[in-house]
Design a protein around this motif. Structure first.
Motif, PDB file in Angstrom:
ATOM      1  N   MET A   1       8.194   6.102  -2.222  1.00 42.94           N
ATOM      2  CA  MET A   1      10.286   6.003  -2.102  1.00 42.94           C
ATOM      3  C   MET A   1       9.726   4.470  -1.362  1.00 42.94           C
TER       4      MET A   1
ATOM      5  N   VAL B   1       6.587  -0.627   6.074  1.00 47.79           N
ATOM      6  CA  VAL B   1       7.833   0.448   6.098  1.00 47.79           C
ATOM      7  C   VAL B   1       8.309   1.979   5.781  1.00 47.79           C
TER       8      VAL B   1
ATOM      9  N   VAL C   1      13.460  13.172  -2.909  1.00 46.54           N
ATOM     10  CA  VAL C   1      14.634  14.067  -1.975  1.00 46.54           C
ATOM     11  C   VAL C   1      14.469  14.534  -3.516  1.00 46.54           C
TER      12      VAL C   1
ATOM     13  N   ARG D   1      20.741  20.577   1.054  1.00 42.97           N
ATOM     14  CA  ARG D   1      21.589  21.259   0.104  1.00 42.97           C
ATOM     15  C   ARG D   1      20.228  22.265   0.112  1.00 42.97           C
TER      16      ARG D   1
ATOM     17  N   GLY E   1       3.410   6.136   3.645  1.00 38.19           N
ATOM     18  CA  GLY E   1       4.463   7.304   4.241  1.00 38.19           C
ATOM     19  C   GLY E   1       4.133   8.557   5.250  1.00 38.19           C
ATOM     20  N   SER E   2       3.739   9.461   4.780  1.00 37.69           N
ATOM     21  CA  SER E   2       3.576  10.844   5.507  1.00 37.69           C
ATOM     22  C   SER E   2       2.867  11.875   5.073  1.00 37.69           C
TER      23      SER E   2
ATOM     24  N   HIS F   1      12.942  10.013   7.010  1.00 41.74           N
ATOM     25  CA  HIS F   1      14.042  10.153   5.823  1.00 41.74           C
ATOM     26  C   HIS F   1      14.421   8.864   5.068  1.00 41.74           C
TER      27      HIS F   1
ATOM     28  N   VAL G   1       1.354  -1.139   0.239  1.00 43.78           N
ATOM     29  CA  VAL G   1      -0.024   0.298   0.000  1.00 43.78           C
ATOM     30  C   VAL G   1       0.617   1.471  -0.262  1.00 43.78           C
TER      31      VAL G   1
ATOM     32  N   GLY H   1       7.980   1.978  -0.574  1.00 48.82           N
ATOM     33  CA  GLY H   1       7.003   0.966  -1.736  1.00 48.82           C
ATOM     34  C   GLY H   1       7.879   0.308  -3.102  1.00 48.82           C
TER      35      GLY H   1
ATOM     36  N   ASP I   1       8.118   6.340   6.146  1.00 50.64           N
ATOM     37  CA  ASP I   1       7.773   7.097   6.973  1.00 50.64           C
ATOM     38  C   ASP I   1       6.379   6.602   8.328  1.00 50.64           C
TER      39      ASP I   1
ATOM     40  N   ASP J   1      -4.928   5.317  -7.444  1.00 51.76           N
ATOM     41  CA  ASP J   1      -6.017   4.366  -7.212  1.00 51.76           C
ATOM     42  C   ASP J   1      -5.927   4.025  -5.018  1.00 51.76           C
TER      43      ASP J   1
HETATM   44  C1  LIG Z   1      10.271  17.825  -0.243  1.00 56.62           C
HETATM   45  C2  LIG Z   1      11.403  16.645  -0.103  1.00 56.62           C
HETATM   46  C3  LIG Z   1      12.130  16.466  -0.172  1.00 56.62           C
HETATM   47  C4  LIG Z   1      12.968  15.629   0.435  1.00 56.62           C
HETATM   48  N1  LIG Z   1      14.131  15.349   1.172  1.00 56.62           N
HETATM   49  C5  LIG Z   1      14.861  14.587   1.814  1.00 56.62           C
HETATM   50  C6  LIG Z   1      16.140  14.211   1.937  1.00 56.62           C
HETATM   51  O1  LIG Z   1      16.646  15.119   1.443  1.00 56.62           O
HETATM   52  N2  LIG Z   1      17.287  13.803   2.928  1.00 56.62           N
HETATM   53  C7  LIG Z   1      15.729  12.277   2.827  1.00 56.62           C
HETATM   54  O2  LIG Z   1      16.395  11.636   3.307  1.00 56.62           O
HETATM   55  N3  LIG Z   1      14.414  12.368   2.951  1.00 56.62           N
HETATM   56  C8  LIG Z   1      14.469  13.138   2.618  1.00 56.62           C
HETATM   57  N4  LIG Z   1      12.447  13.775   2.353  1.00 56.62           N
HETATM   58  C9  LIG Z   1      12.234  12.651   2.977  1.00 56.62           C
HETATM   59  C10 LIG Z   1      12.106  11.449   2.092  1.00 56.62           C
HETATM   60  O3  LIG Z   1      11.096  12.039   1.211  1.00 56.62           O
HETATM   61  C11 LIG Z   1      10.473  10.254   2.840  1.00 56.62           C
HETATM   62  O4  LIG Z   1      11.464   9.922   3.914  1.00 56.62           O
HETATM   63  C12 LIG Z   1      10.413   9.057   1.865  1.00 56.62           C
HETATM   64  O5  LIG Z   1      10.026   9.299   0.903  1.00 56.62           O
HETATM   65  C13 LIG Z   1       9.391   8.239   2.822  1.00 56.62           C
HETATM   66  O6  LIG Z   1       9.475   7.264   1.672  1.00 56.62           O
HETATM   67  P1  LIG Z   1       7.550   6.036   2.477  1.00 56.62           P
HETATM   68  O7  LIG Z   1       7.521   5.844   0.979  1.00 56.62           O
HETATM   69  O8  LIG Z   1       7.650   5.946   3.558  1.00 56.62           O
HETATM   70  O9  LIG Z   1       6.449   7.664   2.052  1.00 56.62           O
HETATM   71  P2  LIG Z   1       5.794   8.319   0.718  1.00 56.62           P
HETATM   72  O10 LIG Z   1       7.511   8.829  -0.309  1.00 56.62           O
HETATM   73  O11 LIG Z   1       5.109   9.570   0.670  1.00 56.62           O
HETATM   74  O12 LIG Z   1       5.408   7.826   0.283  1.00 56.62           O
HETATM   75  C14 LIG Z   1       3.792   7.120   0.874  1.00 56.62           C
HETATM   76  C15 LIG Z   1       3.165   6.941  -0.976  1.00 56.62           C
HETATM   77  O13 LIG Z   1       1.707   6.811  -0.241  1.00 56.62           O
HETATM   78  C16 LIG Z   1       0.436   6.802  -1.329  1.00 56.62           C
HETATM   79  N5  LIG Z   1      -0.610   6.126  -0.052  1.00 56.62           N
HETATM   80  C17 LIG Z   1      -1.034   6.998   0.917  1.00 56.62           C
HETATM   81  N6  LIG Z   1      -1.801   6.280   1.207  1.00 56.62           N
HETATM   82  C18 LIG Z   1      -2.784   5.993   0.576  1.00 56.62           C
HETATM   83  C19 LIG Z   1      -3.114   4.395   0.768  1.00 56.62           C
HETATM   84  N7  LIG Z   1      -4.003   4.580   1.416  1.00 56.62           N
HETATM   85  N8  LIG Z   1      -3.236   4.049  -0.925  1.00 56.62           N
HETATM   86  C20 LIG Z   1      -2.393   4.541  -1.555  1.00 56.62           C
HETATM   87  N9  LIG Z   1      -1.213   5.356  -1.442  1.00 56.62           N
HETATM   88  C21 LIG Z   1      -1.227   5.466  -1.224  1.00 56.62           C
HETATM   89  C22 LIG Z   1       1.066   8.301  -1.102  1.00 56.62           C
HETATM   90  O14 LIG Z   1       0.232   8.894  -1.949  1.00 56.62           O
HETATM   91  C23 LIG Z   1       2.142   8.468  -1.350  1.00 56.62           C
HETATM   92  O15 LIG Z   1       2.469   8.113  -2.885  1.00 56.62           O
HETATM   93  C24 LIG Z   1      12.515  14.621   2.170  1.00 56.62           C
HETATM   94  C25 LIG Z   1      10.859  14.246   1.503  1.00 56.62           C
HETATM   95  C26 LIG Z   1       9.902  15.511   1.289  1.00 56.62           C
HETATM   96  C27 LIG Z   1       8.815  15.829   0.623  1.00 56.62           C
END
Ligand SMILES: Cc1cc2nc3c(=O)[nH]c(=O)nc-3n(C[C@H](O)[C@H](O)[C@H](O)COP(=O)(O)OP(=O)(O)OC[C@H]3O[C@@H](n4cnc5c(N)ncnc54)[C@H](O)[C@@H]3O)c2cc1C
Length: 393
Positions: free
Chosen positions: A10, A268, A44, A315, A103-104, A281, A6, A12, A270, A73
């Protein structure tokens, strides 16, 4: 084995890609459900999109060669008893292993939505880039890493930028007071005005609803055509909460196997709360994806995630690196060098002979070595900066 992931962010996307490379026997049937329209991309690098250095296609992450990916979806409900998830589109997917990688979501201050630009997704950045040509004055709300990077990037585009930050210093979770001060002076040299210990409490609009300024809690109004918000992010845990999974520290509680309180459900990135990872991160998200891929593919069913040492790298047009604990106790050794003419400030907190905290503002040849000492727990020499005059306290 049916694996449903789900979230196609990054964590998933990385998990799906790593599963496809490990599952050489074709034992797994993997489905990724992602709410965003854009397929897996590197969040990132969104700042580079704003800086005009990359285009959206440059952000694409290597994906899975075998998974079914459903973008646009969402999973709207979990049925743990029947091991299935319900999608907004109406479909139901059964699973043997379910992975929450949701994520968050950005924390938004109480300001009227149309004038406010959050920074989380490629869609957010596209909206901001579309609006920027009509803006000469931008207020950035939030003085954490994202707010500082964004303010610096916008100033680099020739925009008048003010940064409003609730705390008394920039990057309070990562820097000590002097480090925050050095960073603030650097931003000032870029033309960014910083309003510290100030909260944005309202917006002032002119005729036809056009934005005129951001009202601060002290009564001042900072002129603005556009407001960017970078006030942090909160783990998306609504699905987990709704299904009765155990939560901890605001995230979905996981053990070293990245398993939640349900043995068939993992988390896994955020949204996951593991005591060894600092959320928000990419590095822990990717390490967790690797460990879980080892487990689910059968390559190493006993793989464990032990945590990720946190090192912040900003950065912002100036090298900024921070790690560990900046609060020095009386028994700690603090070694630091500073050069105000170069916005340079470097400080090590040495505890029991090892680096407990590191702040590096501005370039210094020794920074990679300091980071290495921190990550490996290497003993610190008597004069870490290589100068007999290393200042100590
Ligand atoms: C602008 C920006 C810059 C960043 N820069 C850095 C950096 O320089 N260094 C660093 O270490 N970290 C950085 N981060 C943080 C890093 O991007 C996150 O820690 C990372 O994306 C976490 O990955 P994730 O897959 O847990 O969450 P996300 O990448 O946020 O992905 C979660 C995904 O799940 C989807 N989702 C949520 N709920 C549902 C649902 N019910 N059904 C289907 N899909 C769903 C969301 O739409 C999203 O696409 C940055 C974040 C941002 C926003």
């Amino acid at each position: 084995m049916r694996v449903v992931i789900v979230g196609g962010g990054m964590a998933g996307t990385r998990l799906a890609a790593e599963l496809s490379t490990r599952d050489t026997a074709g034992r797994l049937s993997v489905t990724v459900v992602g709410a965003e329209q854009a397929p897996g991309y590197n969040r990132v690098l969104l700042g580079d999109l704003l800086a005009g250095q990359l285009s959206t296609s440059d952000l694409r992450l290597p994906g899975s060669t075998t998974a079914a990916v459903r973008t646009g979806d969402s999973v709207v409900g979990l049925d743990l008893a029947h091991r299935s998830v319900r999608l907004r589109s109406g479909a139901t997917l059964g699973y043997d292993a379910l992975v929450l990688a949701t994520g968050s979501a950005p924390v938004l201050p109480p300001l009227p939505a149309p004038h406010v630009y959050p920074l989380r997704t490629v869609a957010d950045y596209t909206r901001l880039l579309d609006a920027l040509p009509g803006a000469s004055r931008v207020v950035v709300v939030g003085g954490g890493p994202l707010g500082v990077e964004t303010a610096s990037t916008l100033a680099g585009r020739g925009i008048e930028v003010a940064l409003v930050h609730r705390h008394g210093r920039l990057l309070p979770a990562d820097l000590d007071a002097e480090g925050g001060g050095a960073l603030r002076r650097f931003l000032r040299s870029r033309g960014v005005t910083t309003w510290l210990a100030s909260a944005a409490v309202g917006l002032r609009t002119a005729r036809r609803g056009r934005l005129d300024g951001v009202e601060l809690d002290g009564g001042r109004c900072v002129p603005a055509d556009l407001v960017v918000v970078a006030c942090g992010a909160q783990p998306r845990v609504a699905l987990a909460r709704g299904a009765g999974l155990r939560l901890a520290a605001g995230g979905v509680a996981v053990d070293d196997a990245l398993r939640t309180s349900d043995p068939h459900v993992y988390a896994v990135g955020d949204c996951a709360a593991h005591p060894g990872a600092r959320r928000g991160h990419a590095t822990p998200a990717w390490s967790q994806a690797g460990v879980l891929a080892d487990r689910l593919s059968g390559r190493d069913p006993a793989a464990r995630y032990r945590g990720t040492p946190h090192v912040l790298r900003l950065r912002a047009g100036l090298e900024v690196v921070a790690a560990g604990d900046q609060e020095a106790s009386q028994t700690d050794r603090v070694v630091q060098v500073a050069d105000g003419t170069r916005h340079a400030y470097h400080r090590l907190v040495v505890r029991a002979g090892r680096v407990a905290g590191l702040v590096a503002i501005g370039e210094h040849d020794a920074v990679p070595t300091f980071v290495d000492w921190y990550e490996r727990g290497t003993p610190v020499p008597a004069a870490p900066f290589g100068m007999p005059s290393d200042r100590r306290s």
